[in-house]
Write a protein that holds these residues in place. Structure first.
Motif, short mmCIF file in Angstrom:
data_model
loop_
_atom_site.label_atom_id
_atom_site.label_comp_id
_atom_site.label_asym_id
_atom_site.label_seq_id
_atom_site.Cartn_x
_atom_site.Cartn_y
_atom_site.Cartn_z
N ARG A 104 -0.97 10.49 -1.67
CA ARG A 104 -1.26 9.08 -1.96
C ARG A 104 -0.71 8.15 -0.87
O ARG A 104 -1.19 7.03 -0.73
CB ARG A 104 -0.75 8.69 -3.33
N SER A 105 0.26 8.61 -0.08
CA SER A 105 0.76 7.77 1.01
C SER A 105 -0.35 7.46 2.00
O SER A 105 -0.32 6.43 2.68
CB SER A 105 1.93 8.45 1.73
N TYR A 106 -1.36 8.32 2.07
CA TYR A 106 -2.55 8.04 2.88
C TYR A 106 -3.61 7.31 2.05
O TYR A 106 -4.13 6.28 2.47
CB TYR A 106 -3.14 9.33 3.45
N TYR A 107 -3.93 7.84 0.89
CA TYR A 107 -5.07 7.32 0.12
C TYR A 107 -4.83 5.91 -0.42
O TYR A 107 -5.78 5.15 -0.60
CB TYR A 107 -5.49 8.33 -0.96
N ASP A 108 -3.57 5.55 -0.65
CA ASP A 108 -3.28 4.17 -1.06
C ASP A 108 -3.69 3.17 0.02
O ASP A 108 -3.97 2.00 -0.26
CB ASP A 108 -1.78 4.00 -1.36
N LEU A 109 -3.74 3.64 1.27
CA LEU A 109 -4.14 2.77 2.38
C LEU A 109 -5.60 2.33 2.27
O LEU A 109 -5.98 1.32 2.86
CB LEU A 109 -3.92 3.48 3.73
N LEU A 110 -6.41 3.07 1.52
CA LEU A 110 -7.83 2.71 1.37
C LEU A 110 -8.01 1.42 0.58
O LEU A 110 -9.05 0.78 0.69
CB LEU A 110 -8.61 3.83 0.68
N VAL A 111 -7.04 1.06 -0.24
CA VAL A 111 -7.20 -0.11 -1.11
C VAL A 111 -6.21 -1.22 -0.78
O VAL A 111 -6.10 -2.19 -1.53
CB VAL A 111 -7.11 0.28 -2.60
N CYS A 112 -5.49 -1.10 0.33
CA CYS A 112 -4.54 -2.16 0.68
C CYS A 112 -5.28 -3.35 1.29
O CYS A 112 -6.45 -3.24 1.68
CB CYS A 112 -3.43 -1.64 1.60
N ASP A 113 -4.62 -4.50 1.37
CA ASP A 113 -5.26 -5.74 1.82
C ASP A 113 -5.63 -5.73 3.30
O ASP A 113 -6.58 -6.40 3.70
CB ASP A 113 -4.35 -6.94 1.53
N ASP A 114 -4.85 -5.02 4.10
CA ASP A 114 -5.05 -5.00 5.55
C ASP A 114 -5.14 -3.54 5.99
O ASP A 114 -4.20 -2.99 6.55
CB ASP A 114 -3.88 -5.72 6.25
N PRO A 115 -6.28 -2.88 5.69
CA PRO A 115 -6.37 -1.43 5.92
C PRO A 115 -6.51 -1.05 7.39
O PRO A 115 -6.87 -1.87 8.23
CB PRO A 115 -7.62 -1.03 5.14
N ILE A 116 -6.26 0.21 7.67
CA ILE A 116 -6.50 0.76 9.00
C ILE A 116 -8.00 0.70 9.26
O ILE A 116 -8.79 1.10 8.39
CB ILE A 116 -6.01 2.22 9.06
N PRO A 117 -8.43 0.21 10.41
CA PRO A 117 -9.87 0.15 10.69
C PRO A 117 -10.52 1.52 10.54
O PRO A 117 -9.96 2.53 10.97
CB PRO A 117 -9.92 -0.32 12.15
N ASP A 118 -11.66 1.55 9.91
CA ASP A 118 -12.50 2.74 9.75
C ASP A 118 -12.00 3.72 8.68
O ASP A 118 -12.66 4.73 8.42
CB ASP A 118 -12.68 3.48 11.09
N ILE A 119 -10.87 3.46 8.04
CA ILE A 119 -10.34 4.43 7.08
C ILE A 119 -11.28 4.64 5.90
O ILE A 119 -11.48 5.77 5.44
CB ILE A 119 -8.91 4.05 6.63
N ASN A 120 -11.90 3.58 5.41
CA ASN A 120 -12.82 3.70 4.28
C ASN A 120 -14.15 4.33 4.71
O ASN A 120 -14.68 5.20 4.01
CB ASN A 120 -13.06 2.33 3.63
N ARG A 121 -14.66 3.87 5.84
CA ARG A 121 -15.93 4.43 6.33
C ARG A 121 -15.80 5.92 6.62
O ARG A 121 -16.74 6.68 6.43
CB ARG A 121 -16.40 3.68 7.58
N ALA A 122 -14.62 6.34 7.08
CA ALA A 122 -14.41 7.76 7.39
C ALA A 122 -14.56 8.62 6.14
O ALA A 122 -15.20 9.68 6.18
CB ALA A 122 -13.03 7.98 8.02
N LEU A 123 -14.01 8.18 5.02
CA LEU A 123 -14.13 8.94 3.77
C LEU A 123 -15.59 9.00 3.32
O LEU A 123 -16.10 10.07 2.95
CB LEU A 123 -13.26 8.33 2.68
N LEU A 124 -16.27 7.88 3.38
CA LEU A 124 -17.68 7.84 2.98
C LEU A 124 -18.53 8.73 3.88
O LEU A 124 -19.39 9.48 3.41
CB LEU A 124 -18.19 6.40 3.00
N ARG A 125 -18.26 8.69 5.19
CA ARG A 125 -19.01 9.54 6.14
C ARG A 125 -18.80 11.02 5.83
O ARG A 125 -19.74 11.82 5.90
CB ARG A 125 -18.57 9.26 7.57
N GLU A 126 -17.57 11.39 5.51
CA GLU A 126 -17.29 12.80 5.20
C GLU A 126 -18.02 13.24 3.94
O GLU A 126 -18.56 14.35 3.89
CB GLU A 126 -15.79 13.06 5.05
N LEU A 127 -18.06 12.39 2.92
CA LEU A 127 -18.79 12.73 1.70
C LEU A 127 -20.28 12.89 2.00
O LEU A 127 -20.92 13.83 1.52
CB LEU A 127 -18.57 11.64 0.64
#
Length: 199
Positions: A104-127
Motif C-alpha cells: 500500500r505504500s505504493y498503491y496509496d500514491l494512486l489516490v493522493c492529491d499530488d500523484p507521481i506523473p503517469d502512476i495511474n495511467r501505468a496501472l490502466l495500461r498494464e490491465l
C-alpha cells in the motif's frame, strides 16, 4: 564479488525508492526534491546520481518495478492453469489483492492529491495489456468479448474497483475483492485462457 556488489547496488536503489514513496505520499510528488530523498535515506547526492539521472527517472523506475510485480500477481492463476474456469475459481486463488494491500505504500500514491506523473495511467495500461496480450476469453462470443471495446470496459472496471478500494482504506478483504473481480470477468464468459506465458 560481482554478486555482492550487485546486491549492494540493489539495496541502495531499494532504499532510495522506499524513501521516495514515503516522501511523495507525505508531501506530494511536486514537493519532493532529490535533496530530501538523500537526506531521509541517509545517502549523499553523488550516490543518488550514480543510480538515477534525477527524480523523474527514479519515479519511472519505481512505476516499472511495481507494475512488473503487479502483472506477475494478477496473471498467477493462469500460469497455474492455462485454461481457467472462473466458475470453479476460488477468491483465494488469486493473490493480487493481497499484494496490493501489502504494498500500500505504493498503491496509496494512486489516490493522493499530488500523484507521481503517469502512476495511474501505468496501472490502466498494464490491465489493458493483460487482456490484449496475455489472456482472453473462450466461448461462442469470444471474438466480440475479446474485442478492443470490451478490453477497455474490463480494464477500466478493474481499475475503478482498485481505486475505490484504496480510497475506502482497503475496507473489503482481499478475498472479497477477488470475488468481485471474478464476478466482473465471469459476466460474459466463464472460461479464460492464457495467450502469452510472458507473465
Amino acid at each position: 564479488m560481482e554478486k555482492k556488489e550487485d546486491r549492494r547496488i540493489e539495496r541502495t536503489k531499494d532504499s532510495l525508492r522506499k524513501t521516495f514513496k514515503e516522501l511523495a505520499l507525505e508531501r506530494g510528488y511536486s514537493r519532493v526534491r532529490v535533496k530530501d530523498i538523500v537526506e531521509v535515506a541517509n545517502y549523499n547526492r553523488t550516490t543518488f546520481y550514480v543510480h538515477f539521472l534525477g527524480k523523474e527517472e527514479l519515479a519511472k523506475e519505481l512505476i516499472e518495478h511495481e507494475m512488473k510485480d503487479f502483472v506477475h500477481e494478477f496473471c498467477k492463476p493462469l500460469r497455474d492453469n492455462p485454461v481457467l474456469d472462473l466458475r470453479q475459481m476460488s477468491p483465494s486463488g488469486t493473490d493480487v489483492f493481497h499484494y496490493i494491500k501489502e504494498n500500500r505504500s505504493y498503491y496509496d500514491l494512486l489516490v493522493c492529491d499530488d500523484p507521481i506523473p503517469d502512476i495511474n495511467r501505468a496501472l490502466l495500461r498494464e490491465l489493458q495489456d493483460i487482456f490484449q496480450n496475455r489472456m482472453s476469453f473462450v466461448g461462442d462470443q469470444a471474438s466480440e468479448i475479446n474485442a478492443q471495446y470490451f478490453i477497455h470496459y474490463r480494464s477500466y472496471g478493474i481499475y475503478g474497483f482498485i481505486l475505490e478500494w484504496i480510497r475506502s482504506g482497503y475496507d473489503a478483504t482481499p478475498s472479497e475483492m477477488a470475488r468481485r473481480i471474478i464476478n466482473l470477468l465471469y459476466y460474459h464468459s466463464p472460461i479464460m485462457e492464457q495467450i502469452s506465458e510472458n507473465t
